[in-house]
Design an enzyme around this catalytic site. Structure first.
Site, PDB file in Angstrom:
ATOM      1  N   ASN A 232      11.240 -13.146  71.753  1.00  0.00           N
ATOM      2  CA  ASN A 232      10.960 -13.877  70.879  1.00  0.00           C
ATOM      3  C   ASN A 232      11.705 -12.744  69.533  1.00  0.00           C
ATOM      4  O   ASN A 232      11.161 -13.349  67.938  1.00  0.00           O
ATOM      5  CB  ASN A 232       9.684 -14.416  70.270  1.00  0.00           C
ATOM      6  CG  ASN A 232       9.018 -15.365  71.234  1.00  0.00           C
ATOM      7  OD1 ASN A 232      10.272 -16.133  71.863  1.00  0.00           O
ATOM      8  ND2 ASN A 232       7.451 -14.869  71.484  1.00  0.00           N
TER       9      ASN A 232
ATOM     10  N   GLY B  76      14.979 -10.276  68.383  1.00  0.00           N
ATOM     11  CA  GLY B  76      15.867  -9.534  68.302  1.00  0.00           C
ATOM     12  C   GLY B  76      16.177  -8.607  67.371  1.00  0.00           C
ATOM     13  O   GLY B  76      16.036  -7.459  67.066  1.00  0.00           O
ATOM     14  N   SER B  77      17.072  -9.437  65.840  1.00  0.00           N
ATOM     15  CA  SER B  77      17.365  -8.876  64.924  1.00  0.00           C
ATOM     16  C   SER B  77      16.022  -8.435  64.036  1.00  0.00           C
ATOM     17  O   SER B  77      16.663  -8.398  62.827  1.00  0.00           O
ATOM     18  CB  SER B  77      18.148  -9.543  64.046  1.00  0.00           C
ATOM     19  OG  SER B  77      19.282  -9.978  64.782  1.00  0.00           O
TER      20      SER B  77
ATOM     21  N   CYS C  51      16.589   5.785  66.599  1.00  0.00           N
ATOM     22  CA  CYS C  51      17.348   5.748  67.655  1.00  0.00           C
ATOM     23  C   CYS C  51      18.200   4.837  67.745  1.00  0.00           C
ATOM     24  O   CYS C  51      19.616   4.760  68.412  1.00  0.00           O
ATOM     25  CB  CYS C  51      16.419   5.389  68.678  1.00  0.00           C
ATOM     26  SG  CYS C  51      15.008   6.046  69.150  1.00  0.00           S
TER      27      CYS C  51
ATOM     28  N   ALA D  89      23.071   5.292  68.828  1.00  0.00           N
ATOM     29  CA  ALA D  89      22.750   4.209  69.828  1.00  0.00           C
ATOM     30  C   ALA D  89      24.208   4.056  69.172  1.00  0.00           C
ATOM     31  O   ALA D  89      25.762   3.720  69.908  1.00  0.00           O
ATOM     32  CB  ALA D  89      21.918   3.601  70.425  1.00  0.00           C
ATOM     33  N   ARG D  90      24.597   3.072  68.248  1.00  0.00           N
ATOM     34  CA  ARG D  90      24.972   2.498  67.238  1.00  0.00           C
ATOM     35  C   ARG D  90      26.769   3.266  66.850  1.00  0.00           C
ATOM     36  O   ARG D  90      27.455   3.115  67.101  1.00  0.00           O
ATOM     37  CB  ARG D  90      24.487   2.044  66.034  1.00  0.00           C
ATOM     38  CG  ARG D  90      24.026   0.601  66.337  1.00  0.00           C
ATOM     39  CD  ARG D  90      23.538   0.188  64.772  1.00  0.00           C
ATOM     40  NE  ARG D  90      21.930  -0.521  65.385  1.00  0.00           N
ATOM     41  CZ  ARG D  90      21.288  -1.409  64.081  1.00  0.00           C
ATOM     42  NH1 ARG D  90      20.950  -0.330  63.098  1.00  0.00           N
ATOM     43  NH2 ARG D  90      20.372  -2.175  64.600  1.00  0.00           N
TER      44      ARG D  90
ATOM     45  N   GLN E 119      60.205 -10.007  70.555  1.00  0.00           N
ATOM     46  CA  GLN E 119      59.328  -9.389  69.043  1.00  0.00           C
ATOM     47  C   GLN E 119      57.927  -9.381  69.392  1.00  0.00           C
ATOM     48  O   GLN E 119      57.402  -8.441  68.729  1.00  0.00           O
ATOM     49  CB  GLN E 119      60.561 -10.570  68.030  1.00  0.00           C
ATOM     50  CG  GLN E 119      60.899  -9.661  67.948  1.00  0.00           C
ATOM     51  CD  GLN E 119      61.926 -10.208  66.064  1.00  0.00           C
ATOM     52  OE1 GLN E 119      61.553 -11.292  65.686  1.00  0.00           O
ATOM     53  NE2 GLN E 119      64.049 -10.401  65.572  1.00  0.00           N
TER      54      GLN E 119
ATOM     55  N   GLU F  24      21.992  -3.888  70.357  1.00  0.00           N
ATOM     56  CA  GLU F  24      21.951  -2.099  68.899  1.00  0.00           C
ATOM     57  C   GLU F  24      22.900  -3.231  67.869  1.00  0.00           C
ATOM     58  O   GLU F  24      23.131  -2.464  67.068  1.00  0.00           O
ATOM     59  CB  GLU F  24      23.141  -1.451  69.017  1.00  0.00           C
ATOM     60  CG  GLU F  24      23.180  -1.022  70.666  1.00  0.00           C
ATOM     61  CD  GLU F  24      21.674  -0.409  71.119  1.00  0.00           C
ATOM     62  OE1 GLU F  24      20.255  -0.780  70.027  1.00  0.00           O
ATOM     63  OE2 GLU F  24      21.257  -0.090  72.169  1.00  0.00           O
TER      64      GLU F  24
ATOM     65  N   ASP G  76      26.531 -10.445  63.058  1.00  0.00           N
ATOM     66  CA  ASP G  76      26.383 -10.412  61.654  1.00  0.00           C
ATOM     67  C   ASP G  76      25.245  -9.608  60.873  1.00  0.00           C
ATOM     68  O   ASP G  76      25.454  -9.447  59.597  1.00  0.00           O
ATOM     69  CB  ASP G  76      25.849 -11.410  61.353  1.00  0.00           C
ATOM     70  CG  ASP G  76      27.066 -12.388  61.547  1.00  0.00           C
ATOM     71  OD1 ASP G  76      28.309 -12.466  62.027  1.00  0.00           O
ATOM     72  OD2 ASP G  76      26.717 -13.904  62.500  1.00  0.00           O
TER      73      ASP G  76
END
Length: 392
Positions: free
Chosen positions: A143, A145-146, A247, A251-252, A288, A372, A376
Site C-alpha cells: 500500500n 511505494g512513493s 540507501c 542506488a539511484r 538522413q 528507486e 514523476d
C-alpha cells in the site's frame, strides 16, 4: 550478422581522458566478464524467465559487490566513479544483472556499513562482498511505494527480542536472499532498520512471477508473521527515514550510470545494423532519417556520461545532494528507454528478435524508470529543490 565490436562503444567527448588508469582497468575487466559470462546466456535467461545460475558468486569474484566498502570488511575500497563504471558495464549486459549488484551493494551492504555495529559489519559484509550471502532490501509495501513514511510494517520491543509484522513487495532477490535489511516502525512511530535472516520462523519470501520486465531477475515479497528478531540485529546508528533514503540515494546514483550501459548496447547495435543493412541499393545508414536518429542517440549518451562523471566527483567529495542524484537518475533513465524504443525501429522487424537487445532493454527499463523513485517523483524532488515548496 556479427555482434557489434567493443571498439564502437562511444566516447565522443573523450571522457576517458578524465578517468584514471585504475578506472579504465576496472571498467575493462567488468566489460570482459559481461562479454564472456552474461552475453552468451542473457537472452535465453530472459526468454525463459529465470535468473542466471551462480550470478552473485560470479559478481563477487569480479569485485562488483560493494566495491566502495572498505577492504577490512571484504570490499575493494574503490571510489564512486569506479562503482558507477561497474554498474554501466553490468547493465550493458542486462538491467537484471546490474539490479542484483546494485541491491547487494547500495541497499544491503551500504546500510550495514554506514549504520551497523562493528559485529554486524564483520558478520555480514565479507560474505555479501564475496556473493556467498545474498541480500535484499525491504522498504516498498503493497500500500506504500512513493510514500514510505506511511509504512505499515512494525517492530515491537518484547524485552529480549523484537517482534516484526508486515510485508514488503517488489523486492529484488527476495526468493534467493539469505538476509534482508528491512525498515519498519517502532511503537513510537520511528523508522528503524533491522536485519532479518532466512530461517527465522514466520519469515517467508513468495516469488513474483509473470513479469514482462526484468525477467532474468528474481523478484518477490518479504512477509513477516510475528518474526522474532534478536536485539543485536537492529541497525544501531540510524533512526527515521534518513536511513532508507540514504540507501536509495546510493542506488539511484548507480542506476544513473547503469542505464548508460543499456543505451550504449542499443546504440552500438543500431549503428552496426544500419551500416550493414541495405535497402534501395545502399546501407540504410546513408539515409538522413537514420543518421538523425543515431546522432541524437550519441548526443544523449554523451550528455548522460558527462552528467554522471561530475556527479561521481561530487559523490567522492561528499558534496552530491539527493536532488542532484534524482536529476541524474530521472534524466538518464528517460534517455535510455527512449533510445531502446527508438533504436528498435532502425532494425525493423529484426528489432523484436532475441538476438538483438533492444526489446529486452526497453522492457527492463520500464521497471527501472519506476523503481528507486518514479519518474514523476524525481521531478517533484527537483521542483522542491528549485522552489523550496513541497508539492508532495
Amino acid at each position: 550478422m556479427s555482434y557489434y565490436p567493443l571498439s564502437s562503444i562511444p566516447d565522443y567527448y573523450m571522457m576517458d581522458e578524465l578517468l584514471s588508469d585504475e578506472h579504465k582497468l576496472i571498467r575493462q575487466s567488468v566489460r570482459d566478464w559481461v562479454e564472456s559470462f552474461v552475453m552468451p546466456q542473457i537472452d535465453k535467461a530472459a526468454q525463459e524467465h529465470r535468473d542466471i545460475p551462480d550470478l552473485m558468486k560470479e559478481l563477487g569474484s569480479i569485485g562488483a559487490l560493494g566495491p566502495y566498502i572498505p577492504e577490512e570488511y571484504g570490499g575493494a575500497g574503490l571510489d564512486q566513479i569506479s562503482y558507477g563504471l561497474i554498474m554501466q558495464e553490468l547493465e550493458r549486459g542486462d538491467s537484471a544483472v546490474r539490479s542484483a549488484a546494485s541491491v547487494q551493494s547500495s541497499l544491503v551492504m551500504f546500510p550495514i556499513n554506514e549504520f551497523g555495529s562493528e559485529e554486524q559489519k564483520r558478520k555480514y559484509l565479507p560474505k555479501l562482498a564475496a556473493g556467498d550471502m545474498i541480500g535484499s532490501f525491504g522498504l516498498t509495501e503493497p500500500n506504500h511505494g512513493s510514500d514510505p513514511g506511511s509504512m505499515e510494517t512494525t517492530i515491537k520491543d518484547m524485552g529480549d527480542h523484537f517482534l516484526l509484522n508486515g510485508a514488503k513487495m517488489w523486492i529484488t532477490n527476495a526468493p534467493l536472499c539469505d538476509i534482508a535489511v528491512v525498515w519498519a516502525k517502532n511503537e513510537a512511530g520511528k523508522v528503524r532498520g533491522i536485519i532479518v535472516e532466512r530461517g527465522m520462523e514466520g519469515f517467508t519470501t513468495p516469488e513474483t512471477t509473470d513479469k514482462w520486465s526484468l525477467r532474468a531477475s528474481k523478484t518477490g515479497e518479504l512477509v513477516f508473521d510475528n518474526v522474532k528478531i534478536p536485539k543485536e540485529n537492529l541497525l544501531p546508528c540510524v533512526e527515521g527515514l534518513k536511513g532508507p533514503l540514504s540507501c536509495l540515494n546510493s542506488a539511484r546514483y548507480g542506476i544513473s550510470w547503469g542505464v548508460i550501459g543499456a543505451a550504449i548496447d542499443c546504440y552500438c547495435t543500431a549503428v552496426q545494423y544500419a551500416k550493414e543493412r541495405k535497402q534501395f541499393g545502399k546501407p540504410i545508414a546513408s539515409f538522413q532519417l537514420q543518421q538523425k536518429k543515431l546522432a541524437e542517440y550519441l548526443t544523449e549518451i554523451t550528455k548522460a556520461q558527462l552528467l554522471c562523471l561530475q556527479l561521481g566527483k561530487l559523490k567522492n567529495d561528499h558534496k552530491a545532494s539527493p536532488a542532484q542524484i534524482s536529476m541524474a537518475k530521472r534524466n538518464n533513465v528517460r534517455m535510455a528507454i527512449d533510445i531502446a524504443r527508438e533504436s528498435r525501429q532502425i532494425l525493423g522487424g529484426m528489432g523484436i528478435m532475441g538476438e538483438f537487445p533492444m526489446m529486452r532493454h526497453a522492457a527492463n527499463l520500464e521497471s527501472v524508470i519506476t523503481y528507486e523513485g518514479t519518474h514523476d517523483i524525481h521531478l517533484l524532488i527537483t521542483g522542491l529543490d528549485i522552489t523550496g515548496i513541497n508539492a508532495f
